[in-house]
Design an enzyme around this catalytic site. Structure first.
Site, PDB file in Angstrom:
ATOM      1  CG  ASP A  48       1.484  -4.502 -22.182  1.00  0.00           C
ATOM      2  OD1 ASP A  48       1.188  -5.925 -22.411  1.00  0.00           O
ATOM      3  OD2 ASP A  48       2.284  -3.755 -21.908  1.00  0.00           O
ATOM      4  CE1 TYR A  53       6.698  -1.217 -18.848  1.00  0.00           C
ATOM      5  CE2 TYR A  53       4.264  -1.418 -19.463  1.00  0.00           C
ATOM      6  CZ  TYR A  53       5.645  -1.600 -19.732  1.00  0.00           C
ATOM      7  OH  TYR A  53       5.646  -2.554 -20.955  1.00  0.00           O
ATOM      8  CE  LYS A  78       4.555  -6.186 -20.354  1.00  0.00           C
ATOM      9  NZ  LYS A  78       4.222  -4.783 -20.246  1.00  0.00           N
ATOM     10  CG  HIS A 111       8.593  -6.540 -17.273  1.00  0.00           C
ATOM     11  ND1 HIS A 111       8.045  -5.301 -16.804  1.00  0.00           N
ATOM     12  CD2 HIS A 111       9.044  -5.827 -18.537  1.00  0.00           C
ATOM     13  CE1 HIS A 111       7.917  -4.359 -17.546  1.00  0.00           C
ATOM     14  NE2 HIS A 111       8.682  -4.878 -18.664  1.00  0.00           N
TER      15      HIS A 111
END
Ligand code: A2P
Length: 276
Positions: A48, A53, A78, A111
Site C-alpha cells: 500500500d 507518501y 491514492k 486519499h
C-alpha cells in the site's frame, strides 16, 4: 491457509490479500525500497502506497526487482487529498503509474474526502468529479478496483448517490480502541471492503497493559494481537515496518482470539494516538 495467503473478494470479484504492507512515513529511497523488498521476499503480496507518501518510485522499483510476477502482487496507491477535479485525477493517476513504473494499478483510492490542510471542508462535488475520473480509468481497465479512504457515512453516501460504481474499498484508521462503528456498518451494508491502516495505532498500542497481558496469554507479541484483532473484525490490516524481524512478525498471525478475549479488547476505548 496461513493468514498472509488469505484474501478478501471485493464486490467486483477481484481478490485482495488480507494483510498488506503499509508504507506511510516510510522514506523514499533505501528505506521504502528495502521495506517493500523484505516484505515481498517474506510472502507479502499486497503493498500500500500513495502519491502523498512520496515513495511510489522506490516502491515500484522494489516490486520490479523482486522478480515476482506483477500480477501476483496487489498494489494500491491514492489520489492526493487536494485533487478534486476530473482532469486533475486523470493526470495524477498517470503520474502515479509512471512513478511506480507500471501499466496498470490494482487499487486506486481517493486519499481523503478533504485536503489534509483543510480537514472537514465540504468537497462533495469535487469528490464526485475525482471519483468519476477513477470510474473511467476502471472502465478502461487501467485500475482493477477503485475506492475511497477516510470517508465517513455521509461521504460514502455522496459517492453512492452521484456515481455509478460502488467503491470496492474504504481504507480507514482502524485499530483496537478506534471502533469506527458507524462507518464500518455502512461499508458492510454496501459490500465495501474495509482496510485498516495503522493497525498498531502507529505503535502506541504496543505499550497498552491489557494488550501486553493478552499477548502473554497467547504467547505472541502485542503487535500480533493488534493485527489479529483487525482480521477477527474482517478488516484488512496494513501494518508497516522497516525492520525485517517485525515485517516477519506482523504476518505470523495464524492464531485466533477467543470471543471473550475480543470482548476484553473491545473495552479499550479512544484513539491511542492522542493518549500522550
Ligand atoms: P518500525 O518501522 O521502526 O518497525 P502502524 O502500522 O500502526 O502505523 O505502526 C507502525 C509503527 O510501529 C512504526 O513506527 C513501526 O516502526 C512500528 N512497528 C511495526 N511493527 C512492529 C512490531 N512488530 N513491533 C514493534 N513495533 C512495530
Amino acid at each position: 491457509m496461513k493468514a498472509i495467503n488469505q484474501y478478501f473478494v471485493l464486490n467486483n470479484g477481484v481478490k485482495i490479500p488480507k494483510i498488506g504492507l503499509g508504507t506511510w512515513q516510510v522514506k523514499d529511497g533505501d528505506e521504502a525500497y528495502h521495506s517493500v523488498l523484505m516484505a515481498l521476499e517474506n510472502g507479502y503480496r499486497h503493498i500500500d502506497t500513495a502519491e502523498g507518501y512520496q515513495n511510489e518510485a522506490s516502491v515500484g522499483r522494489a516490486i520490479r526487482d523482486s522478480k515476482i510476477k506483477r500480477e501476483e502482487i496487489f498494489v494500491t496507491s491514492k489520489l492526493e487529498s487536494h485533487i478534486k477535479t476530473y482532469e486533475g485525477a486523470i493526470e495524477a493517476f498517470s503520474k502515479t503509474l509512471e512513478a511506480l513504473g507500471f501499466d496498470y494499478l490494482d487499487l486506486f483510492l481517493i486519499h481523503a474526502p478533504w485536503p489534509w490542510s483543510e480537514m472537514g471542508k465540504d468537497c462533495k462535488e469535487g469528490n464526485v468529479l475525482a471519483y468519476k475520473a477513477m470510474e473511467d480509468l476502471y472502465k478502461q481497465k487501467k485500475i482493477r478496483a477503485i475506492g475511497i479512504s477516510n470517508f465517513n457515512k455521509e461521504d460514502i453516501d455522496n459517492i453512492l448517490t452521484h456515481c455509478e460504481i460502488t467503491p470496492q474499498v474504504n481504507q480507514i484508521a482502524y485499530f483496537i480502541g478506534m471502533d469506527q462503528k458507524e462507518t464500518i456498518e455502512h461499508c458492510r451494508k454496501h459490500n465495501i471492503t474495509v482496510e485498516a491502516y495503522s493497525p498498531l495505532g502507529i505503535g502506541y498500542l504496543l505499550t497498552n497493559e491489557t494488550i501486553i497481558e493478552m499477548a502473554k496469554k497467547y504467547n505472541v507479541s502485542p503487535a500480533q494481537i493488534c493485527i489479529r484483532f483487525c482480521l477477527e473484525k474482517d478488516t484488512a490490516p496494513l501494518p508497516k515496518s522497516t525492520h525485517l524481524d517485525r515485517i516477519i512478525m506482523n504476518k505470523e498471525v495464524d492464531f485466533t482470539i477467543k470471543p471473550e478475549d475480543m470482548a476484553v479488547l473491545d473495552t479499550i476505548k479512544g484513539d491511542p494516538r492522542r493518549w500522550d
